[in-house]
Design a protein around this motif. Structure first.
Motif, mmCIF file in Angstrom:
data_model
loop_
_atom_site.group_PDB
_atom_site.id
_atom_site.type_symbol
_atom_site.label_atom_id
_atom_site.label_comp_id
_atom_site.label_asym_id
_atom_site.label_seq_id
_atom_site.Cartn_x
_atom_site.Cartn_y
_atom_site.Cartn_z
ATOM 1 N N SER A 176 0.829 -1.199 0.000
ATOM 2 C CA SER A 176 0.000 0.000 0.000
ATOM 3 C C SER A 176 0.868 1.256 0.000
ATOM 4 C CB SER A 176 -0.906 -0.001 1.234
ATOM 5 O OG SER A 176 -0.131 0.168 2.407
ATOM 6 N N VAL A 177 0.196 2.405 -0.081
ATOM 7 C CA VAL A 177 0.915 3.682 -0.106
ATOM 8 C C VAL A 177 1.704 3.892 1.179
ATOM 9 C CG1 VAL A 177 -1.165 4.893 0.679
ATOM 10 C CG2 VAL A 177 0.677 6.178 -0.408
ATOM 11 N N ASN A 178 1.130 3.559 2.343
ATOM 12 C CA ASN A 178 1.870 3.714 3.587
ATOM 13 C C ASN A 178 3.027 2.731 3.675
ATOM 14 O OD1 ASN A 178 0.447 5.842 4.670
ATOM 15 N ND2 ASN A 178 -0.933 4.573 5.880
ATOM 16 N N GLU A 179 2.796 1.498 3.256
ATOM 17 C CA GLU A 179 3.838 0.480 3.376
ATOM 18 C C GLU A 179 5.065 0.816 2.540
ATOM 19 O OE1 GLU A 179 0.789 -3.255 4.235
ATOM 20 O OE2 GLU A 179 1.445 -2.799 2.196
ATOM 21 N N ARG A 180 4.854 1.503 1.408
ATOM 22 C CA ARG A 180 6.000 1.841 0.556
ATOM 23 C C ARG A 180 6.494 3.271 0.738
ATOM 24 N NH1 ARG A 180 4.807 -1.470 -5.049
ATOM 25 N NH2 ARG A 180 6.441 -3.030 -4.724
ATOM 26 N N TYR A 181 5.584 4.223 1.039
ATOM 27 C CA TYR A 181 6.018 5.606 0.870
ATOM 28 C C TYR A 181 5.726 6.573 2.017
ATOM 29 C CZ TYR A 181 6.806 4.233 -3.977
ATOM 30 O OH TYR A 181 7.251 3.616 -5.115
ATOM 31 N N VAL A 182 5.078 6.148 3.094
ATOM 32 C CA VAL A 182 4.877 7.107 4.172
ATOM 33 C C VAL A 182 6.236 7.580 4.676
ATOM 34 C CG1 VAL A 182 4.792 5.392 6.043
ATOM 35 C CG2 VAL A 182 3.558 7.565 6.275
ATOM 36 N N ALA A 183 6.343 8.850 5.065
ATOM 37 C CA ALA A 183 7.648 9.399 5.455
ATOM 38 C C ALA A 183 7.457 10.462 6.527
ATOM 39 C CB ALA A 183 8.378 9.978 4.238
ATOM 40 N N VAL A 192 8.317 5.316 8.521
ATOM 41 C CA VAL A 192 8.873 5.389 7.175
ATOM 42 C C VAL A 192 8.573 4.102 6.412
ATOM 43 C CG1 VAL A 192 10.979 5.658 5.811
ATOM 44 C CG2 VAL A 192 10.714 6.927 7.950
ATOM 45 N N GLY A 193 8.068 4.266 5.182
ATOM 46 C CA GLY A 193 7.804 3.130 4.325
ATOM 47 C C GLY A 193 9.073 2.586 3.693
ATOM 48 N N ASN A 194 8.890 1.536 2.895
ATOM 49 C CA ASN A 194 10.023 0.861 2.263
ATOM 50 C C ASN A 194 9.722 0.678 0.773
ATOM 51 O OD1 ASN A 194 12.056 -0.802 1.395
ATOM 52 N ND2 ASN A 194 11.752 -2.383 2.945
ATOM 53 N N PRO A 195 10.262 1.553 -0.093
ATOM 54 C CA PRO A 195 9.989 1.429 -1.539
ATOM 55 C C PRO A 195 10.493 0.125 -2.142
ATOM 56 C CG PRO A 195 10.854 3.614 -1.013
ATOM 57 C CD PRO A 195 11.025 2.778 0.216
ATOM 58 N N ASP A 196 11.423 -0.559 -1.464
ATOM 59 C CA ASP A 196 11.981 -1.803 -2.000
ATOM 60 C C ASP A 196 11.180 -3.039 -1.617
ATOM 61 O OD1 ASP A 196 14.022 -0.559 -3.334
ATOM 62 O OD2 ASP A 196 15.500 -0.825 -1.738
ATOM 63 N N LEU A 197 10.011 -2.872 -0.985
ATOM 64 C CA LEU A 197 9.213 -4.034 -0.605
ATOM 65 C C LEU A 197 8.823 -4.858 -1.826
ATOM 66 C CD1 LEU A 197 6.747 -2.545 2.038
ATOM 67 C CD2 LEU A 197 8.536 -4.228 2.487
#
Length: 400
Positions: A176-183, A192-197
């Motif tokens: 989701s947006v939070n899982e990848r990109y929340v900051a 902080v999310g993880n774009p490399d998930l």
């Protein structure tokens, strides 16, 4: 069938409008924009075969900024959703074939192309000292997923009153947006999310036995879901200037979900009674511990009466306490007690076109909260929020 949609949301959350603020007045301004369309074609052949195929597209945009407004002049504390964009296009086809009077087979496949990026991850705040890209600590925030999902099913009539259903599926979910990109990056901690998930892959097998004889019906079911690259949220703590703060992050793990369900009911046309039981067990296989946010054993019993359009229904919801939790995730605030809640409702025709309906939820005014907590989409914290007390509802409905 063709459907198109547009949904725009503008939201403001702060810590001072409805309560006394702490040391700082903070507010988060967020915007989301969603557009999409879906086309589905269904066709039946010779009364024994059905085929459906279609395509759907969706585009999302998320922006959220956390601001410090203590001084009256807003200053950016974090770009929590730094111009996040998500585009998805999917195509699918599925079909079912009644090959014999007692055998029905089905299969389907779906492909989704998902592209996500934090387009403004390099914008800075706090005098140029920080940016979302620095929080992610990755070289590239763009993600492209090719998700292929499929299922096969079979329904086998074992006798005049029992049918066995078997479904095997493989499904893929993009983070989701939070899982990848929340900051969110503040003195009180980071989220902080993880774009490399990696994408989450579910391999599920479900068995159920549907039966009906006389006034009785039943449905026991069991399923197992082996998950590769389950998106797991976890908390770590550190000390800053003598204060302990929490950092929230995401990673991929392997997990297993097991579930059993059972339903048994009776009806004579006027009176009916149905009991339903559900239990789920989630395991973090990578660390050999429970998964967070797993509901406890639950049982619901419904007693209903209907006569000449009048209906009255009583429902008793029971839940066992949940002591199998994962405190490291930050999603399970604590163990939760069991509860029992009693609800009643009814519908009564007044004329050919007018109905009166009523309900009393939580009849005995119990204090209760579901174990599966609510996650604050601004702070990242999880809370167990009590449900309302005794609630009355009344409605008149006209149809013509």
């Amino acid at each position: 069938s063709l459907m198109a949609w547009q949904a725009d949301v503008d939201h403001v959350m702060d810590n001072f409008s409805l309560r006394e603020p702490g040391m700082k007045k903070m507010e988060t301004l967020s915007e989301t924009r969603t557009q999409g369309a879906r086309l589905v074609v269904d066709q039946t052949f010779d009364y024994t075969k059905t085929v459906a195929f279609g395509v759907d597209v969706e585009s999302n945009e998320w922006d959220a900024t956390l601001r410090d407004v203590t001084s009256g002049t807003p200053s950016v504390a974090s770009f929590m959703w730094p111009g996040v964009e998500r585009d998805r296009i999917g195509v699918f086809v599925e079909g079912f074939h009644q090959i014999r009077a007692n055998t029905k087979l089905g299969a389907g496949v779906r492909y989704d192309r998902v592209e996500m990026d934090a387009t403004e991850a390099n914008q800075t705040y706090m005098g140029g000292m920080k940016s979302p890209a620095q929080s992610y600590d990755v070289n590239d925030t763009e993600a492209k997923d090719d998700n292929i999902s499929a299922f096969v099913s079979g329904e086998f009539r074992l006798s005049s009153y029992n049918a066995l259903e078997v479904i095997a599926s493989h499904s893929v979910r993009s983070p989701s947006v939070n899982e990848r990109y929340v900051a969110k990056d503040t003195m009180m901690g980071t989220w902080v999310g993880n774009p490399d998930l990696d994408t989450e892959k579910h391999h599920k097998l479900e068995l159920s036995l549907n039966g009906q004889a006389g006034n009785w019906h039943w449905r026991p079911a069991a399923w197992i879901d082996e998950v590769d690259d389950y998106v797991y949220r976890y908390d770590t703590t550190r000390t800053v200037m003598g204060n302990q703060v929490t950092d929230t992050r995401y990673t991929n793990i392997d997990a297993r979900l097991l579930g059993v369900e059972a339903e048994l009911g009776w009806s004579n046309g006027t009176w009916s009674s149905t009991g339903a039981l559900a239990s789920v067990r989630g395991t973090n296989k990578t660390e050999n511990k429970p998964l967070p946010q797993i509901p406890p054993l639950m049982y619901t019993h419904t007693l209903a009466w209907q006569q000449q359009g009048h209906t009255v229904e009583a429902k008793w919801q029971l839940a066992r306490r949940q002591d199998r939790i994962d405190e490291d995730s930050g999603l399970d605030p604590s163990e939760s007690p069991g509860y029992g809640v009693f609800n009643v409702n009814g519908t009564h025709p007044l004329t050919d076109y007018l109905n009166l309906s009523w309900a009393v939820d939580n009849l005995f005014d119990k204090t209760w909260a579901p174990h599966v907590s609510r996650e604050d989409t601004v702070t990242g914290e999880s809370y167990r929020v009590n449900e309302p007390g005794r609630t009355f509802r009344l409605a008149l409905t006209a149809r013509w």
